[in-house]
Design a protein around this motif. Sequence first.
Motif, PDB file in Angstrom:
ATOM      1  N   ARG A 170       0.801  -1.229   0.000  1.00 48.61           N
ATOM      2  CA  ARG A 170       0.000   0.000   0.000  1.00 48.61           C
ATOM      3  C   ARG A 170       0.829   1.272   0.000  1.00 48.61           C
ATOM      4  N   GLU A 171       2.110   1.175   0.286  1.00 47.83           N
ATOM      5  CA  GLU A 171       2.936   2.382   0.412  1.00 47.83           C
ATOM      6  C   GLU A 171       3.374   2.944  -0.936  1.00 47.83           C
ATOM      7  N   GLU A 217       3.453  -6.027   4.667  1.00 45.90           N
ATOM      8  CA  GLU A 217       4.375  -5.068   5.271  1.00 45.90           C
ATOM      9  C   GLU A 217       5.737  -5.074   4.563  1.00 45.90           C
ATOM     10  N   ARG A 219       9.821  -2.892   4.166  1.00 43.48           N
ATOM     11  CA  ARG A 219      10.816  -2.009   4.792  1.00 43.48           C
ATOM     12  C   ARG A 219      11.818  -1.571   3.737  1.00 43.48           C
ATOM     13  N   GLU A 220      12.518  -0.477   4.040  1.00 44.89           N
ATOM     14  CA  GLU A 220      13.511   0.066   3.120  1.00 44.89           C
ATOM     15  C   GLU A 220      14.898  -0.399   3.528  1.00 44.89           C
TER      16      GLU A 220
END
Length: 267
Positions: A170-171, A217, A219-220
């Motif tokens: 979703r990001e 979910e 992460r970068e």
Amino acid sequence: MSITLKTAADLEGMRIAGRLASEVLDMLTPHVKPGVSTEQLDKLAHDHIVHVQGGTPAPLNYAPPGYIPYPKSICTSVNHQVCHGIPNERPLKNGDIVNIDVTVIKDGWHGDTSRMFVVGEGSIAANRLCNFTYEAMWKGIAKVRPGARLGDIGHAIQMFAEANGFSIVREFCGHGIGRKFHEEPQVLHYGRPGTLEELVPGMMFTIEPMINAGRREIREMGDGWTIVTKDRSLSAQWEHTIAVTDTGYEVLTLSEGSPKPPAFITG
């Protein structure tokens, strides 16, 4: 929100840029095999865009606010990398999956597209993820027509992906495109039908769902660009650039080697 509507002349420029971007993927296809590094693929793409097509690779040195300049000419996201993976010297292995994302600037217009590749013999699960993500993109494309809303696109993608056991990132989302790499509107790959901006002829944007085999979910990574799944599950993405026409849509990022649309589109 200011959405730039494109003219008929603009559409012709976007068609050319879109076709060129897709032709880069056509050119790379036979080179995506075990033992080849994504660094090698990047060099092949860069040389083709610059020296054969007379274009510019949009990602190279692209630096939106808060980001360091992107160091390569294409994005290559392998296995659990979701998007914006930076090409490197690691050889691809049999069974890897890789998204190759290409954006070509030609005469000021941006053509943006990506495809999934299964390296050698992929697992049943990897092939299923790549195939369902491709269909999910087309479920969204099929909703594009004047009078529809952006929420209709996201809803169609989300319902299809989640019904088949996958999750939607979703990001990150699709985006308007034209003279600029990223314009309004944002095109979410989830949502409610009948919501958000109404589609009108002259709008151009990408539809590019990122779909995970596991949880959504992310992460970068420390390089400031590469996005990965938190649970290290596989992730897939496909992307086309779309124009809203008077009667429906036109896919601008098609070429001779483009995968054929699913049966629910052609039928």
